[in-house]
Design a protein around this motif. Sequence first.
Motif, PDB file in Angstrom:
ATOM      1  N   LEU A   9       0.834  -1.200   0.000  1.00 54.06           N
ATOM      2  CA  LEU A   9       0.000   0.000   0.000  1.00 54.06           C
ATOM      3  C   LEU A   9       0.871   1.253   0.000  1.00 54.06           C
ATOM      4  O   LEU A   9       0.602   2.207  -0.738  1.00 54.06           O
ATOM      5  N   SER A  10       1.922   1.260   0.802  1.00 53.43           N
ATOM      6  CA  SER A  10       2.822   2.411   0.872  1.00 53.43           C
ATOM      7  C   SER A  10       3.566   2.615  -0.445  1.00 53.43           C
ATOM      8  O   SER A  10       3.703   3.747  -0.929  1.00 53.43           O
ATOM      9  N   ILE A  11       4.032   1.517  -1.032  1.00 53.85           N
ATOM     10  CA  ILE A  11       4.747   1.601  -2.312  1.00 53.85           C
ATOM     11  C   ILE A  11       3.827   2.183  -3.388  1.00 53.85           C
ATOM     12  O   ILE A  11       4.252   2.994  -4.216  1.00 53.85           O
ATOM     13  N   GLY A  12       2.550   1.786  -3.363  1.00 55.18           N
ATOM     14  CA  GLY A  12       1.591   2.328  -4.322  1.00 55.18           C
ATOM     15  C   GLY A  12       1.395   3.823  -4.181  1.00 55.18           C
ATOM     16  O   GLY A  12       0.983   4.496  -5.138  1.00 55.18           O
ATOM     17  N   CYS A  13       1.701   4.351  -3.004  1.00 52.02           N
ATOM     18  CA  CYS A  13       1.595   5.795  -2.772  1.00 52.02           C
ATOM     19  C   CYS A  13       2.904   6.517  -3.084  1.00 52.02           C
ATOM     20  O   CYS A  13       2.971   7.755  -2.977  1.00 52.02           O
ATOM     21  N   GLY A  14       3.938   5.761  -3.433  1.00 47.22           N
ATOM     22  CA  GLY A  14       5.229   6.354  -3.744  1.00 47.22           C
ATOM     23  C   GLY A  14       6.228   6.293  -2.612  1.00 47.22           C
ATOM     24  O   GLY A  14       7.356   6.779  -2.752  1.00 47.22           O
ATOM     25  N   LEU A  15       5.845   5.705  -1.497  1.00 47.45           N
ATOM     26  CA  LEU A  15       6.747   5.602  -0.350  1.00 47.45           C
ATOM     27  C   LEU A  15       7.524   4.290  -0.468  1.00 47.45           C
ATOM     28  O   LEU A  15       7.151   3.265   0.091  1.00 47.45           O
ATOM     29  N   THR A  16       8.624   4.346  -1.235  1.00 46.84           N
ATOM     30  CA  THR A  16       9.392   3.143  -1.554  1.00 46.84           C
ATOM     31  C   THR A  16      10.648   2.994  -0.705  1.00 46.84           C
ATOM     32  O   THR A  16      11.381   2.020  -0.854  1.00 46.84           O
ATOM     33  N   ILE A  32      10.901   8.258   7.933  1.00 47.12           N
ATOM     34  CA  ILE A  32       9.569   8.002   7.379  1.00 47.12           C
ATOM     35  C   ILE A  32       8.693   9.239   7.465  1.00 47.12           C
ATOM     36  O   ILE A  32       7.962   9.567   6.515  1.00 47.12           O
ATOM     37  N   ARG A  33       8.756   9.950   8.588  1.00 47.46           N
ATOM     38  CA  ARG A  33       7.965  11.182   8.693  1.00 47.46           C
ATOM     39  C   ARG A  33       8.369  12.173   7.609  1.00 47.46           C
ATOM     40  O   ARG A  33       7.515  12.844   7.020  1.00 47.46           O
ATOM     41  N   HIS A  34       9.661  12.247   7.332  1.00 43.99           N
ATOM     42  CA  HIS A  34      10.147  13.140   6.275  1.00 43.99           C
ATOM     43  C   HIS A  34       9.688  12.657   4.899  1.00 43.99           C
ATOM     44  O   HIS A  34       9.177  13.448   4.088  1.00 43.99           O
ATOM     45  N   PRO A  80       6.820  15.737  -1.933  1.00 41.12           N
ATOM     46  CA  PRO A  80       5.776  16.100  -2.898  1.00 41.12           C
ATOM     47  C   PRO A  80       5.318  14.965  -3.813  1.00 41.12           C
ATOM     48  O   PRO A  80       4.200  15.012  -4.333  1.00 41.12           O
ATOM     49  N   HIS A  81       6.143  13.942  -4.022  1.00 36.60           N
ATOM     50  CA  HIS A  81       5.737  12.862  -4.944  1.00 36.60           C
ATOM     51  C   HIS A  81       4.813  11.841  -4.281  1.00 36.60           C
ATOM     52  O   HIS A  81       4.255  10.983  -4.973  1.00 36.60           O
ATOM     53  N   ILE A  82       4.628  11.923  -2.971  1.00 39.68           N
ATOM     54  CA  ILE A  82       3.746  10.977  -2.298  1.00 39.68           C
ATOM     55  C   ILE A  82       2.300  11.258  -2.711  1.00 39.68           C
ATOM     56  O   ILE A  82       1.812  12.385  -2.598  1.00 39.68           O
ATOM     57  N   THR A  99      -1.602   9.909  -2.296  1.00 38.97           N
ATOM     58  CA  THR A  99      -2.503   9.060  -1.512  1.00 38.97           C
ATOM     59  C   THR A  99      -3.919   9.013  -2.091  1.00 38.97           C
ATOM     60  O   THR A  99      -4.855   8.621  -1.407  1.00 38.97           O
ATOM     61  N   SER A 100      -4.067   9.377  -3.348  1.00 42.97           N
ATOM     62  CA  SER A 100      -5.411   9.433  -3.939  1.00 42.97           C
ATOM     63  C   SER A 100      -6.075   8.058  -3.983  1.00 42.97           C
ATOM     64  O   SER A 100      -7.302   7.951  -3.856  1.00 42.97           O
ATOM     65  N   ASP A 101      -5.276   6.976  -4.162  1.00 48.61           N
ATOM     66  CA  ASP A 101      -5.867   5.632  -4.173  1.00 48.61           C
ATOM     67  C   ASP A 101      -6.477   5.298  -2.815  1.00 48.61           C
ATOM     68  O   ASP A 101      -7.551   4.684  -2.744  1.00 48.61           O
ATOM     69  N   ILE A 102      -5.806   5.691  -1.753  1.00 54.67           N
ATOM     70  CA  ILE A 102      -6.358   5.445  -0.416  1.00 54.67           C
ATOM     71  C   ILE A 102      -7.654   6.208  -0.238  1.00 54.67           C
ATOM     72  O   ILE A 102      -8.647   5.669   0.271  1.00 54.67           O
ATOM     73  N   ARG A 103      -7.663   7.456  -0.690  1.00 52.98           N
ATOM     74  CA  ARG A 103      -8.882   8.250  -0.539  1.00 52.98           C
ATOM     75  C   ARG A 103     -10.021   7.693  -1.377  1.00 52.98           C
ATOM     76  O   ARG A 103     -11.181   7.630  -0.913  1.00 52.98           O
TER      77      ARG A 103
END
Length: 238
Positions: free
Chosen positions: A13-20, A43-45, A50-52, A54-58
Amino acid sequence: MGRRVDWFFGRGLSIGCGLTWDVPAAWDWLPRNEQIDRIKETIRHKMSEPHIETSDIRRFLDLLSSSTKELWQHQFYTTNWDYLLQSQILSMRYQTKPRWLANSHVYHLNGTAETLTTNRNRSDFILAKDNVNVRTSTCETRNAYDRIVWNTKFIVVGMRFECEVDKFILRSLNRVEDDLPIGNSHWIIVDPDSVTLCNIRYRIKKALPRSDVKVVPYKFDYWLLRGLPELKDWGVIS
């Protein structure tokens, strides 16, 4: 009587948001407390970059909000340290708990990087390389476990039960599978990799031999685009 779907979200789920981002191997040599502090800060940083996206989660939460049938609710659990899902739930700014949501709290089974006033009631921060003995009983983990073992409908997204601390979750369920509803549970696993799907299905079936496990060979965003048809088959959404 109400019915509930329990969702397990992993790193997919995180990778799908760009958090790789992954923990650098060089950090393995640091003292454990220093590793954890660095991981939380990083992780907080990374979550604020800006590339993160989260539209899929929403979209996922909006779909559940608009389509979940009466008497059904959803509960979320994650092994992720980030709190992207929790943030999106809070951003919906509900004044009272909506009927489709069993609890607005996302259970972080391996701890969270979220800045908290106190960690007293939250799960311990667990590293992937940790021995299972590091996991201790906390208010959050006990509450999560008590919910899980009495339920029968589960969905796994981007979580593989691969490291020892995550396999421990399944072993804990195996201990009660003869006596509680979890033993006759129904599972949907969502992952685009066929080998991964086979491995996860094997691990769940080994822990819960009488369970029914259905595999969905898609990325989460594509499954969402298709309207989560397996939930329609369960009669959960319209």
